[in-house]
Scaffold this motif. Sequence first.
Motif, PDB file in Angstrom:
ATOM      1  N   GLN A 133       0.826  -1.209   0.000  1.00 25.22           N
ATOM      2  CA  GLN A 133       0.000   0.000   0.000  1.00 25.22           C
ATOM      3  C   GLN A 133       0.855   1.253   0.000  1.00 25.22           C
ATOM      4  O   GLN A 133       1.799   1.382   0.758  1.00 25.22           O
ATOM      5  CB  GLN A 133      -0.917   0.007   1.219  1.00 25.22           C
ATOM      6  N   MET A 134       0.511   2.161  -0.850  1.00 23.67           N
ATOM      7  CA  MET A 134       1.183   3.454  -0.984  1.00 23.67           C
ATOM      8  C   MET A 134       0.361   4.508  -0.265  1.00 23.67           C
ATOM      9  O   MET A 134      -0.860   4.404  -0.202  1.00 23.67           O
ATOM     10  CB  MET A 134       1.273   3.790  -2.482  1.00 23.67           C
ATOM     11  N   HIS A 135       1.017   5.522   0.277  1.00 26.06           N
ATOM     12  CA  HIS A 135       0.319   6.671   0.851  1.00 26.06           C
ATOM     13  C   HIS A 135       0.799   7.920   0.131  1.00 26.06           C
ATOM     14  O   HIS A 135       1.998   8.154   0.024  1.00 26.06           O
ATOM     15  CB  HIS A 135       0.609   6.812   2.343  1.00 26.06           C
ATOM     16  N   VAL A 136      -0.153   8.694  -0.381  1.00 25.91           N
ATOM     17  CA  VAL A 136       0.149   9.964  -1.028  1.00 25.91           C
ATOM     18  C   VAL A 136      -0.791  11.004  -0.438  1.00 25.91           C
ATOM     19  O   VAL A 136      -2.009  10.789  -0.395  1.00 25.91           O
ATOM     20  CB  VAL A 136      -0.060   9.899  -2.557  1.00 25.91           C
ATOM     21  N   ALA A 137      -0.244  12.115   0.036  1.00 29.00           N
ATOM     22  CA  ALA A 137      -1.054  13.215   0.560  1.00 29.00           C
ATOM     23  C   ALA A 137      -0.936  14.411  -0.379  1.00 29.00           C
ATOM     24  O   ALA A 137       0.169  14.833  -0.699  1.00 29.00           O
ATOM     25  CB  ALA A 137      -0.595  13.597   1.963  1.00 29.00           C
ATOM     26  N   PHE A 138      -2.069  14.927  -0.805  1.00 21.83           N
ATOM     27  CA  PHE A 138      -2.116  16.097  -1.671  1.00 21.83           C
ATOM     28  C   PHE A 138      -2.483  17.316  -0.853  1.00 21.83           C
ATOM     29  O   PHE A 138      -3.341  17.255   0.029  1.00 21.83           O
ATOM     30  CB  PHE A 138      -3.131  15.894  -2.795  1.00 21.83           C
ATOM     31  N   LYS A 139      -1.850  18.434  -1.155  1.00 15.69           N
ATOM     32  CA  LYS A 139      -2.106  19.691  -0.463  1.00 15.69           C
ATOM     33  C   LYS A 139      -3.446  20.260  -0.925  1.00 15.69           C
ATOM     34  O   LYS A 139      -3.701  20.386  -2.120  1.00 15.69           O
ATOM     35  CB  LYS A 139      -0.983  20.683  -0.770  1.00 15.69           C
ATOM     36  N   ALA A 140      -4.270  20.623   0.054  1.00 13.13           N
ATOM     37  CA  ALA A 140      -5.544  21.286  -0.226  1.00 13.13           C
ATOM     38  C   ALA A 140      -5.457  22.717   0.297  1.00 13.13           C
ATOM     39  O   ALA A 140      -4.794  22.964   1.313  1.00 13.13           O
ATOM     40  CB  ALA A 140      -6.689  20.543   0.449  1.00 13.13           C
TER      41      ALA A 140
END
Length: 134
Positions: free
Chosen positions: A71-78
């Motif tokens: 599993q990969m985790h990617v967080a995008f800036k909001a």
Amino acid sequence: MFDHTGIVVTDLARARRFYDAIARALGLQTADNGPEAFLFGKSAAEPIPYLWIGTTRPSYWAEGSRAGINQMHVAFKAKDKAMVEAFYQAALANGGTDNGAPGPRQGAGGYYGAFVLDPDGNNIEAAARGPAAT
């Protein structure tokens, strides 16, 4: 903070629907990258950083790897809480699964985020920080 990262998916069309929807919610874009992949990022004018999403087996994978196994985790800036909530709704409406509804995160201080699993089980997040998180 990153140049690029990538994830392998099992169904490109299904992944494209999901990532197109969250790109719109986050003010980002997707772009074709050949018949077996697409890119998720800011724009053609600002192509880096990007997330590569495709069905091709990467040359760097360890033996036994397959889509969804690591599993990969990617967080995008909001930019704000409303964008986090739009991301969450777009994800759920396009094949995503809840993995943490929008809200403040304990111990993170000034952090408002939402977590979803994409159609292959990767943990995808949108987060607003600082004054935008209040």
